[in-house]
Design a protein around this motif. Structure first.
Motif, mmCIF file in Angstrom:
data_model
loop_
_atom_site.group_PDB
_atom_site.id
_atom_site.type_symbol
_atom_site.label_atom_id
_atom_site.label_comp_id
_atom_site.label_asym_id
_atom_site.label_seq_id
_atom_site.Cartn_x
_atom_site.Cartn_y
_atom_site.Cartn_z
ATOM 1 N N GLN A 79 0.832 -1.193 0.000
ATOM 2 C CA GLN A 79 0.000 0.000 0.000
ATOM 3 C C GLN A 79 0.876 1.256 0.000
ATOM 4 O OE1 GLN A 79 -2.931 0.135 3.122
ATOM 5 N NE2 GLN A 79 -3.674 2.151 2.533
ATOM 6 N N GLN A 80 2.028 1.199 0.689
ATOM 7 C CA GLN A 80 2.929 2.351 0.743
ATOM 8 C C GLN A 80 3.503 2.686 -0.645
ATOM 9 O OE1 GLN A 80 3.237 -0.330 2.762
ATOM 10 N NE2 GLN A 80 2.580 0.515 4.723
ATOM 11 N N ALA A 81 3.661 1.682 -1.490
ATOM 12 C CA ALA A 81 4.242 1.900 -2.813
ATOM 13 C C ALA A 81 3.213 2.409 -3.824
ATOM 14 C CB ALA A 81 4.860 0.602 -3.329
ATOM 15 N N VAL A 82 1.942 2.344 -3.503
ATOM 16 C CA VAL A 82 0.894 2.716 -4.455
ATOM 17 C C VAL A 82 0.994 4.177 -4.866
ATOM 18 C CG1 VAL A 82 -1.603 3.008 -4.758
ATOM 19 C CG2 VAL A 82 -0.705 0.884 -3.835
ATOM 20 N N SER A 83 1.075 5.095 -3.905
ATOM 21 C CA SER A 83 1.073 6.524 -4.269
ATOM 22 C C SER A 83 2.323 6.886 -5.074
ATOM 23 C CB SER A 83 0.943 7.411 -3.031
ATOM 24 O OG SER A 83 2.091 7.309 -2.223
ATOM 25 N N LYS A 84 3.476 6.324 -4.705
ATOM 26 C CA LYS A 84 4.700 6.580 -5.473
ATOM 27 C C LYS A 84 4.568 6.026 -6.890
ATOM 28 C CE LYS A 84 8.013 6.634 -1.667
ATOM 29 N NZ LYS A 84 9.179 5.971 -1.070
ATOM 30 N N THR A 85 4.029 4.826 -6.990
ATOM 31 C CA THR A 85 3.882 4.186 -8.298
ATOM 32 C C THR A 85 2.903 4.963 -9.176
ATOM 33 O OG1 THR A 85 4.348 2.034 -7.304
ATOM 34 C CG2 THR A 85 3.289 2.029 -9.454
ATOM 35 N N LEU A 86 1.796 5.380 -8.622
ATOM 36 C CA LEU A 86 0.823 6.159 -9.380
ATOM 37 C C LEU A 86 1.425 7.487 -9.837
ATOM 38 C CD1 LEU A 86 -2.430 5.519 -7.271
ATOM 39 C CD2 LEU A 86 -1.858 4.563 -9.521
ATOM 40 N N ASP A 87 2.212 8.098 -8.964
ATOM 41 C CA ASP A 87 2.862 9.369 -9.315
ATOM 42 C C ASP A 87 3.847 9.167 -10.468
ATOM 43 O OD1 ASP A 87 3.410 12.169 -8.878
ATOM 44 O OD2 ASP A 87 5.316 11.542 -7.986
ATOM 45 N N GLY A 111 2.239 8.992 -13.682
ATOM 46 C CA GLY A 111 1.575 10.212 -14.102
ATOM 47 C C GLY A 111 0.084 10.193 -13.843
ATOM 48 N N ILE A 112 -0.359 9.324 -12.969
ATOM 49 C CA ILE A 112 -1.788 9.232 -12.653
ATOM 50 C C ILE A 112 -2.045 10.066 -11.407
ATOM 51 C CG2 ILE A 112 -3.668 7.701 -11.977
ATOM 52 C CD1 ILE A 112 -2.243 5.474 -13.543
ATOM 53 N N GLN A 136 -8.575 8.059 -8.388
ATOM 54 C CA GLN A 136 -9.898 7.695 -7.873
ATOM 55 C C GLN A 136 -10.930 7.588 -8.997
ATOM 56 O OE1 GLN A 136 -8.200 10.447 -6.927
ATOM 57 N NE2 GLN A 136 -7.909 10.431 -4.701
ATOM 58 N N LEU A 137 -10.661 8.271 -10.122
ATOM 59 C CA LEU A 137 -11.616 8.271 -11.230
ATOM 60 C C LEU A 137 -11.414 7.089 -12.182
ATOM 61 C CD1 LEU A 137 -11.497 12.092 -12.095
ATOM 62 C CD2 LEU A 137 -13.101 10.894 -10.582
ATOM 63 N N LEU A 138 -10.342 6.309 -11.973
ATOM 64 C CA LEU A 138 -10.031 5.187 -12.865
ATOM 65 C C LEU A 138 -10.490 3.869 -12.258
ATOM 66 C CD1 LEU A 138 -6.394 6.196 -13.886
ATOM 67 C CD2 LEU A 138 -8.500 6.596 -15.172
ATOM 68 N N SER A 139 -10.718 2.914 -13.137
ATOM 69 C CA SER A 139 -11.059 1.571 -12.661
ATOM 70 C C SER A 139 -9.772 0.818 -12.350
ATOM 71 C CB SER A 139 -11.852 0.819 -13.736
ATOM 72 O OG SER A 139 -11.007 0.525 -14.837
ATOM 73 N N ALA A 196 -2.122 0.663 -17.037
ATOM 74 C CA ALA A 196 -1.111 1.722 -16.971
ATOM 75 C C ALA A 196 0.137 1.215 -16.249
ATOM 76 C CB ALA A 196 -1.672 2.951 -16.259
ATOM 77 N N TYR A 197 -0.056 0.405 -15.207
ATOM 78 C CA TYR A 197 1.064 -0.163 -14.449
ATOM 79 C C TYR A 197 1.869 -1.123 -15.327
ATOM 80 C CZ TYR A 197 3.514 -2.630 -10.668
ATOM 81 O OH TYR A 197 4.463 -3.181 -9.860
ATOM 82 N N ILE A 198 1.197 -1.960 -16.078
ATOM 83 C CA ILE A 198 1.876 -2.905 -16.980
ATOM 84 C C ILE A 198 2.637 -2.142 -18.070
ATOM 85 C CG2 ILE A 198 1.480 -4.682 -18.744
ATOM 86 C CD1 ILE A 198 -0.839 -5.710 -16.935
ATOM 87 N N LYS A 199 2.004 -1.102 -18.602
ATOM 88 C CA LYS A 199 2.679 -0.277 -19.626
ATOM 89 C C LYS A 199 3.954 0.320 -19.057
ATOM 90 C CE LYS A 199 2.084 3.789 -22.509
ATOM 91 N NZ LYS A 199 1.394 5.054 -22.627
#
Length: 174
Positions: free
Chosen positions: A15-23, A26-27, A31-34, A41-44
C-alpha cells in the motif's frame, strides 16, 4: 472508486508503494479510474522500464541518456578529426605566438622611431623630439596590447610614461 489498498492488492505491491507508483505513472486522479485501467497503466510502465525507455525510479529516461552520450561521443570525434586535419588551434599556443609577434612588432616600431628621427633630422636639418614619435607609437602599441585580453603579462607595460619613452628613444642621438 478504488482505494489504495484495493489497488495495492490488485497490482501485487504494498500500500505504501501505491502513491509513489501512481505518481511515477503520471496518474493524479486515480480515484476516477477503474482497477483495470490502473493495472494496464502499471503494466505499460513496467514494459517501458524493461525496454529501457524509462528508469524504475522515474528520474532518468534511459533512451534520452543514451542519445546524449552518443551526441557527446560524436562531438568528441569531430573535434579529434578537426585536430588531426589541423583545423583547430590551441588557444594557449596561439596566445604565446601572438605575444612573441607583438613583442617583435613593439621592438620594430620603437626602433623605427629612432630611425625616423635620424632621417628627418638629416633630410630637413631640424632636431625632431623623438618623444613625440614615441608617444604615437606607444598609443598604437597600447591599442594592440588590448587584443591580448589581459594576457599581455609577457609584454612590458607601455603606460603613458612619455619620459621613459623619450629616454629610451633618444639614445643620445639628439
Amino acid at each position: 472508486m478504488p482505494t489504495q489498498l484495493q489497488i495495492a492488492e490488485h497490482l501485487g505491491i504494498t500500500q505504501q508503494a501505491v502513491s509513489k507508483t501512481l505518481d511515477k505513472m503520471g496518474i493524479v486522479e486515480w480515484q476516477l479510474l477503474s482497477l483495470d485501467q490502473i493495472r494496464l497503466a502499471y503494466i505499460k510502465r513496467l514494459r517501458e522500464v524493461a525496454a529501457g525507455h524509462a528508469s524504475i525510479d522515474g528520474q532518468y529516461d534511459l533512451n534520452k541518456e543514451r542519445v546524449m552520450t552518443e551526441r557527446v561521443d560524436r562531438e568528441l570525434k569531430q573535434y579529434q578529426l578537426a585536430e588531426k586535419k589541423k583545423e583547430l588551434v590551441n588557444v594557449e599556443t596561439l596566445m604565446t605566438e601572438l605575444s612573441i609577434v607583438f613583442q617583435g612588432m613593439r621592438q620594430e616600431l620603437l626602433s623605427r622611431d629612432d630611425k625616423l628621427k635620424t632621417e628627418l633630422d638629416t633630410l630637413y636639418g631640424i632636431d625632431v623630439d623623438v618623444s613625440i614619435l614615441n608617444e604615437h607609437t606607444t598609443d598604437v602599441l597600447n591599442h594592440l596590447s588590448r587584443y591580448l585580453n589581459g594576457r599581455a603579462g609577457s609584454l612590458p607595460a607601455l603606460g603613458g610614461n612619455n619620459e621613459a619613452a623619450g629616454e629610451n628613444g633618444d639614445n643620445g642621438m639628439g
